[in-house]
Design an enzyme around this catalytic site. Structure first.
Site, mmCIF file in Angstrom:
data_model
loop_
_atom_site.group_PDB
_atom_site.id
_atom_site.type_symbol
_atom_site.label_atom_id
_atom_site.label_comp_id
_atom_site.label_asym_id
_atom_site.label_seq_id
_atom_site.Cartn_x
_atom_site.Cartn_y
_atom_site.Cartn_z
ATOM 1 N N ARG A 233 0.799 -0.891 0.161
ATOM 2 C CA ARG A 233 0.029 -0.041 0.181
ATOM 3 C C ARG A 233 0.810 1.066 -0.195
ATOM 4 N NH1 ARG A 233 -3.710 -2.693 -1.771
ATOM 5 N NH2 ARG A 233 -5.625 -2.521 -1.169
ATOM 6 N N GLU A 262 -3.733 8.153 -5.357
ATOM 7 C CA GLU A 262 -3.913 7.421 -6.619
ATOM 8 C C GLU A 262 -5.206 7.862 -7.426
ATOM 9 O OE1 GLU A 262 -3.749 3.467 -5.906
ATOM 10 O OE2 GLU A 262 -1.496 3.374 -5.163
ATOM 11 N N HIS A 281 -0.634 1.258 -10.145
ATOM 12 C CA HIS A 281 -1.110 -0.246 -9.259
ATOM 13 C C HIS A 281 -2.481 -1.249 -9.799
ATOM 14 C CE1 HIS A 281 -3.376 -0.529 -4.337
ATOM 15 N NE2 HIS A 281 -3.459 -1.395 -4.971
#
Length: 328
Positions: A233, A262, A281
């Protein structure tokens, strides 16, 4: 404890974020599906629902509507991700609803992603691509990965899959978990492991203990040759501290798949750094991954309907699936 659905048809609220899970209707059987694209729609479909599927695992909609929404009927929440930090907030954990995740879908893909990043750094792949575009012939020497030290933080299935693949190419791998176990170092041993680490891989869940674990102080313990790979993360890292270390040459490089914000803002200096590999991601997202996520949820839905043990039950105190939880 098993979660029993009772005799009435199951009602499932699905937070989909604009994308319906592929084949969900086919797998749902007689369950009643209520779809919600955002927080406003979720607040309307959540009351009376037995189950909540958070297909859009990047959304904070569940937390945003929870306090003002009737969730008394809700007995099970499932997230289509390995991380649960967006749904494991105190009010949900205290509600009595069982929380499960999608552990097992991403292990091998993420491990392959990490191995690819490690080899890309060793073989100077990014520079080769740049020189190719420039039509420049420049001979260089590259590194071998055999014998290099990898410290992998996170001893769950993803971390273990990473350790297996890195070990298979001859790297010396140390696995770090919450507490010491057979072949696993305790988290509080990490500072002592950093000074001889060549590759620091972050694959840990985001908890109070791991949040901001890589900061200026811990970076200072790493050798200048070290590279950081984050597939956990973004909040595991104090991003400004890592950016500064990369900009000044305090670290040799980083492969980052997750970020504090993000999408990563276009103004971030990370975009322009030659020794940094960025990806949006996607380390666990391989062809067919969405189908696998639906199949996992469907299997748990059948278990829920039958009153059997659910897979991947999250320990509300630890914030992740313990080794004894979520029996298949």
């Amino acid at each position: 404890m098993p979660v029993s659905a009772g005799q009435d048809p199951i009602t499932v609220a699905v937070l989909h974020g604009g994308e319906t899970p592929p084949g969900l209707e086919r797998h749902a059987g007689d369950a009643r599906l209520r779809f919600a694209a955002d927080a406003g729609e979720l607040a309307a479909v959540l009351p009376g629902s037995d189950v909540l599927l958070t297909w859009d695992f990047t959304s904070d909609a569940v937390k945003d509507v929870w306090e003002a929404t009737d969730t008394d009927a809700l007995r099970w929440v499932h997230t289509a991700s390995a991380g649960v930090d967006r749904v494991a907030f105190p009010a949900l954990l205290a509600s009595g609803a069982t929380l499960t995740n999608s552990r097992g879908v991403f292990d091998r893909p993420i491990a392959e992603f990490v191995l690819g990043a490690v080899i890309a750094f060793a073989k100077d792949t990014a520079r080769s691509l740049t020189l190719q575009r420039e039509r420049t012939w420049r001979h260089r020497e590259t590194e071998t990965v055999a014998g290099k030290v990898a410290t992998v933080v996170g001893s769950g299935p993803i971390g273990r899959a990473v350790a297996d693949l890195l070990g298979a190419v001859g790297m010396r791998v140390r696995l770090v978990g919450r507490r010491a176990a057979d072949g696993v170092h305790a988290f509080d041993e990490l500072p002592g492991l950093l000074p001889d680490t060549d590759h620091l891989v972050l694959a840990a869940p985001l908890t109070d203990a791991t949040r901001g674990m890589l900061h200026a102080g811990t970076i200072a313990l790493l050798p200048e040759r070290a590279r950081v790979v984050n597939v956990g993360r973004g909040a595991l890292v104090v991003q400004d501290d890592l950016t500064d270390a990369l900009a000044t040459g305090r670290l040799a490089g980083a492969a980052l798949d997750v970020f504090e914000t993000e999408p990563l803002p276009a103004t971030s200096p990370l975009w322009a750094m030659e020794h940094v590999l960025l990806s949006p991601h996607m380390s666990g997202d391989v062809v067919g991954w969405k189908d696998m996520l639906v199949e996992l949820f469907a299997d748990n839905l059948a278990r829920f309907r039958d009153g059997r043990e659910l897979r991947n039950v999250v320990d509300p105190e630890r914030g992740y699936v313990s080794s004894s939880a979520g029996k298949v």
